[in-house]
Design a protein around this motif. Structure first.
Motif, PDB file in Angstrom:
ATOM      1  N   SER A  71       0.843  -1.203   0.000  1.00  0.00           N
ATOM      2  CA  SER A  71       0.000   0.000   0.000  1.00  0.00           C
ATOM      3  C   SER A  71       0.872   1.245   0.000  1.00  0.00           C
ATOM      4  CB  SER A  71      -0.898   0.032   1.244  1.00  0.00           C
ATOM      5  OG  SER A  71      -1.810  -1.033   1.238  1.00  0.00           O
ATOM      6  N   PHE A  72       0.327   2.299  -0.575  1.00  0.00           N
ATOM      7  CA  PHE A  72       0.963   3.611  -0.527  1.00  0.00           C
ATOM      8  C   PHE A  72       0.009   4.533   0.222  1.00  0.00           C
ATOM      9  CE2 PHE A  72       1.732   7.885  -2.155  1.00  0.00           C
ATOM     10  CZ  PHE A  72       3.090   7.996  -1.907  1.00  0.00           C
ATOM     11  N   TRP A  73       0.529   5.231   1.234  1.00  0.00           N
ATOM     12  CA  TRP A  73      -0.275   6.089   2.096  1.00  0.00           C
ATOM     13  C   TRP A  73       0.093   7.545   1.883  1.00  0.00           C
ATOM     14  CZ3 TRP A  73      -3.929   4.249   5.612  1.00  0.00           C
ATOM     15  CH2 TRP A  73      -3.964   2.862   5.775  1.00  0.00           C
ATOM     16  N   LEU A  74      -0.914   8.421   1.863  1.00  0.00           N
ATOM     17  CA  LEU A  74      -0.684   9.854   1.795  1.00  0.00           C
ATOM     18  C   LEU A  74      -1.835  10.569   2.488  1.00  0.00           C
ATOM     19  CD1 LEU A  74      -2.110  11.598  -1.124  1.00  0.00           C
ATOM     20  CD2 LEU A  74      -1.569   9.231  -1.631  1.00  0.00           C
ATOM     21  N   VAL A  75      -1.621  11.837   2.789  1.00  0.00           N
ATOM     22  CA  VAL A  75      -2.681  12.658   3.383  1.00  0.00           C
ATOM     23  C   VAL A  75      -2.887  13.861   2.479  1.00  0.00           C
ATOM     24  CG1 VAL A  75      -3.380  14.062   5.356  1.00  0.00           C
ATOM     25  CG2 VAL A  75      -2.203  11.880   5.737  1.00  0.00           C
ATOM     26  N   SER A  76      -4.116  14.040   2.031  1.00  0.00           N
ATOM     27  CA  SER A  76      -4.486  15.193   1.208  1.00  0.00           C
ATOM     28  C   SER A  76      -4.707  16.390   2.120  1.00  0.00           C
ATOM     29  CB  SER A  76      -5.770  14.883   0.438  1.00  0.00           C
ATOM     30  OG  SER A  76      -6.301  16.063  -0.118  1.00  0.00           O
ATOM     31  N   GLU A  77      -4.015  17.496   1.848  1.00  0.00           N
ATOM     32  CA  GLU A  77      -4.118  18.642   2.745  1.00  0.00           C
ATOM     33  C   GLU A  77      -5.474  19.326   2.719  1.00  0.00           C
ATOM     34  OE1 GLU A  77      -0.912  19.900   0.160  1.00  0.00           O
ATOM     35  OE2 GLU A  77      -2.628  18.885  -0.667  1.00  0.00           O
TER      36      GLU A  77
ATOM     37  N   GLN B  73      -8.313  18.355  -6.050  1.00  0.00           N
ATOM     38  CA  GLN B  73      -8.766  17.871  -7.348  1.00  0.00           C
ATOM     39  C   GLN B  73      -8.482  16.381  -7.529  1.00  0.00           C
ATOM     40  OE1 GLN B  73     -10.686  19.773  -9.408  1.00  0.00           O
ATOM     41  NE2 GLN B  73     -10.558  21.241  -7.729  1.00  0.00           N
ATOM     42  N   TYR B  74      -7.322  15.913  -7.064  1.00  0.00           N
ATOM     43  CA  TYR B  74      -7.022  14.490  -7.242  1.00  0.00           C
ATOM     44  C   TYR B  74      -7.942  13.624  -6.388  1.00  0.00           C
ATOM     45  CZ  TYR B  74      -3.986  14.561  -3.023  1.00  0.00           C
ATOM     46  OH  TYR B  74      -3.474  14.679  -1.759  1.00  0.00           O
ATOM     47  N   VAL B  75      -8.408  14.131  -5.251  1.00  0.00           N
ATOM     48  CA  VAL B  75      -9.367  13.370  -4.441  1.00  0.00           C
ATOM     49  C   VAL B  75     -10.710  13.316  -5.169  1.00  0.00           C
ATOM     50  CG1 VAL B  75     -10.669  13.332  -2.274  1.00  0.00           C
ATOM     51  CG2 VAL B  75      -8.211  13.797  -2.247  1.00  0.00           C
ATOM     52  N   ARG B  76     -11.109  14.405  -5.765  1.00  0.00           N
ATOM     53  CA  ARG B  76     -12.360  14.402  -6.546  1.00  0.00           C
ATOM     54  C   ARG B  76     -12.264  13.413  -7.705  1.00  0.00           C
ATOM     55  NH1 ARG B  76     -14.092  20.787  -6.921  1.00  0.00           N
ATOM     56  NH2 ARG B  76     -14.371  21.085  -4.684  1.00  0.00           N
ATOM     57  N   ASN B  77     -11.102  13.359  -8.340  1.00  0.00           N
ATOM     58  CA  ASN B  77     -10.903  12.391  -9.425  1.00  0.00           C
ATOM     59  C   ASN B  77     -10.974  10.958  -8.903  1.00  0.00           C
ATOM     60  OD1 ASN B  77     -10.599  14.451 -11.279  1.00  0.00           O
ATOM     61  ND2 ASN B  77      -8.372  14.408 -11.229  1.00  0.00           N
ATOM     62  N   ILE B  78     -10.400  10.709  -7.727  1.00  0.00           N
ATOM     63  CA  ILE B  78     -10.455   9.374  -7.117  1.00  0.00           C
ATOM     64  C   ILE B  78     -11.903   8.994  -6.812  1.00  0.00           C
ATOM     65  CG2 ILE B  78      -9.928   8.093  -4.986  1.00  0.00           C
ATOM     66  CD1 ILE B  78      -7.164   9.558  -5.034  1.00  0.00           C
TER      67      ILE B  78
ATOM     68  N   LEU C 203     -10.385   6.341   0.039  1.00  0.00           N
ATOM     69  CA  LEU C 203     -10.438   7.507   0.907  1.00  0.00           C
ATOM     70  C   LEU C 203     -10.840   7.020   2.294  1.00  0.00           C
ATOM     71  CD1 LEU C 203     -12.315   9.926  -1.518  1.00  0.00           C
ATOM     72  CD2 LEU C 203      -9.853   9.548  -1.265  1.00  0.00           C
ATOM     73  N   LEU C 204     -10.100   7.473   3.316  1.00  0.00           N
ATOM     74  CA  LEU C 204     -10.318   6.982   4.679  1.00  0.00           C
ATOM     75  C   LEU C 204     -10.658   8.153   5.614  1.00  0.00           C
ATOM     76  CD1 LEU C 204      -7.272   4.562   4.698  1.00  0.00           C
ATOM     77  CD2 LEU C 204      -9.655   3.985   4.230  1.00  0.00           C
ATOM     78  N   PRO C 205     -11.907   8.630   5.571  1.00  0.00           N
ATOM     79  CA  PRO C 205     -12.280   9.793   6.377  1.00  0.00           C
ATOM     80  C   PRO C 205     -12.204   9.559   7.885  1.00  0.00           C
ATOM     81  CG  PRO C 205     -14.213   8.848   5.328  1.00  0.00           C
ATOM     82  CD  PRO C 205     -13.016   8.136   4.763  1.00  0.00           C
ATOM     83  N   ASP C 206     -12.262   8.312   8.330  1.00  0.00           N
ATOM     84  CA  ASP C 206     -12.216   8.026   9.771  1.00  0.00           C
ATOM     85  C   ASP C 206     -10.795   7.830  10.292  1.00  0.00           C
ATOM     86  OD1 ASP C 206     -14.998   8.174   9.960  1.00  0.00           O
ATOM     87  OD2 ASP C 206     -15.240   6.066   9.406  1.00  0.00           O
ATOM     88  N   ASP C 207      -9.806   7.870   9.409  1.00  0.00           N
ATOM     89  CA  ASP C 207      -8.414   7.697   9.837  1.00  0.00           C
ATOM     90  C   ASP C 207      -7.941   8.955  10.572  1.00  0.00           C
ATOM     91  OD1 ASP C 207      -6.031   5.913   9.661  1.00  0.00           O
ATOM     92  OD2 ASP C 207      -5.167   7.652   8.650  1.00  0.00           O
ATOM     93  N   ASP C 208      -7.097   8.774  11.559  1.00  0.00           N
ATOM     94  CA  ASP C 208      -6.523   9.884  12.322  1.00  0.00           C
ATOM     95  C   ASP C 208      -5.374  10.483  11.507  1.00  0.00           C
ATOM     96  OD1 ASP C 208      -5.269  11.603  14.086  1.00  0.00           O
ATOM     97  OD2 ASP C 208      -5.133  10.138  15.709  1.00  0.00           O
ATOM     98  N   THR C 209      -5.628  11.609  10.835  1.00  0.00           N
ATOM     99  CA  THR C 209      -4.607  12.190   9.959  1.00  0.00           C
ATOM    100  C   THR C 209      -3.402  12.702  10.734  1.00  0.00           C
ATOM    101  OG1 THR C 209      -5.768  14.317   9.941  1.00  0.00           O
ATOM    102  CG2 THR C 209      -6.226  12.801   8.117  1.00  0.00           C
TER     103      THR C 209
ATOM    104  N   VAL D 217      -6.285  22.236   5.453  1.00  0.00           N
ATOM    105  CA  VAL D 217      -7.555  22.444   6.144  1.00  0.00           C
ATOM    106  C   VAL D 217      -8.440  21.268   5.747  1.00  0.00           C
ATOM    107  CG1 VAL D 217      -9.591  23.917   6.373  1.00  0.00           C
ATOM    108  CG2 VAL D 217      -7.346  24.947   6.013  1.00  0.00           C
ATOM    109  N   GLY D 218      -8.846  20.454   6.696  1.00  0.00           N
ATOM    110  CA  GLY D 218      -9.723  19.322   6.376  1.00  0.00           C
ATOM    111  C   GLY D 218      -8.988  18.163   5.746  1.00  0.00           C
ATOM    112  N   GLN D 219      -7.832  17.801   6.301  1.00  0.00           N
ATOM    113  CA  GLN D 219      -7.018  16.724   5.745  1.00  0.00           C
ATOM    114  C   GLN D 219      -7.802  15.408   5.644  1.00  0.00           C
ATOM    115  OE1 GLN D 219      -5.960  18.640   8.376  1.00  0.00           O
ATOM    116  NE2 GLN D 219      -3.932  19.410   7.931  1.00  0.00           N
ATOM    117  N   LEU D 220      -7.355  14.569   4.717  1.00  0.00           N
ATOM    118  CA  LEU D 220      -7.994  13.290   4.455  1.00  0.00           C
ATOM    119  C   LEU D 220      -6.933  12.256   4.098  1.00  0.00           C
ATOM    120  CD1 LEU D 220     -10.629  11.600   3.864  1.00  0.00           C
ATOM    121  CD2 LEU D 220     -10.440  12.433   1.508  1.00  0.00           C
TER     122      LEU D 220
END
Length: 130
Positions: free
Chosen positions: A55-61, A67-72, A93-99, A119-122
């Protein structure tokens, strides 16, 4: 730093647009390739993250505003360029993960930038094929 989250978002994204144009050209930089939800064209975004096993993990700021999250959200099939080599995978997308905790496990410099400008990391996890 800008006062409102909206102003912060506009300032940061304008800066990133210019920076990302340069970063995409660096052969060793990690890229996330999504399919444009409107155009259907490949969209490459420089990202900071870490591979852990398959797996590859990242946090969207900016979370779902990125835009890349919207594309996903429209098509979770992605490619990730790690150390110059492309890997296909499926993004989740893991909205419940502790960023905050997740950023501590990712590369320091990128994590610091995400904490400062975000603001609102994911959290995003890409399950890599093979």
């Amino acid at each position: 730093m800008p006062r409102s989250p909206e102003t912060k978002y506009c300032v940061v994204t304008a800066f990133q647009r210019r920076l990302n144009a340069v970063m995409r050209r660096l052969p060793a930089h990690t890229l996330l390739e999504t399919t444009g939800r409107v155009s259907g064209l490949p969209r490459r975004t420089p990202v900071g993250g870490r591979r852990v096993g398959d797996s590859f993990w990242l946090v969207s700021e900016f979370g779902e505003r990125s835009q890349y999250v919207r594309n996903i959200m429209a098509d979770p099939r992605v490619r990730v360029r790690l150390r110059g080599r492309w890997h296909t995978g499926t993004a989740h997308l893991l909205p419940d993960d502790d960023t905050t905790a997740r950023l501590r496990a990712l590369p320091r410099l990128n994590s610091a930038a995400v904490r400062v400008v975000g603001v609102g990391q994911l959290t995003v996890r890409v399950d890599l094929d093979g």
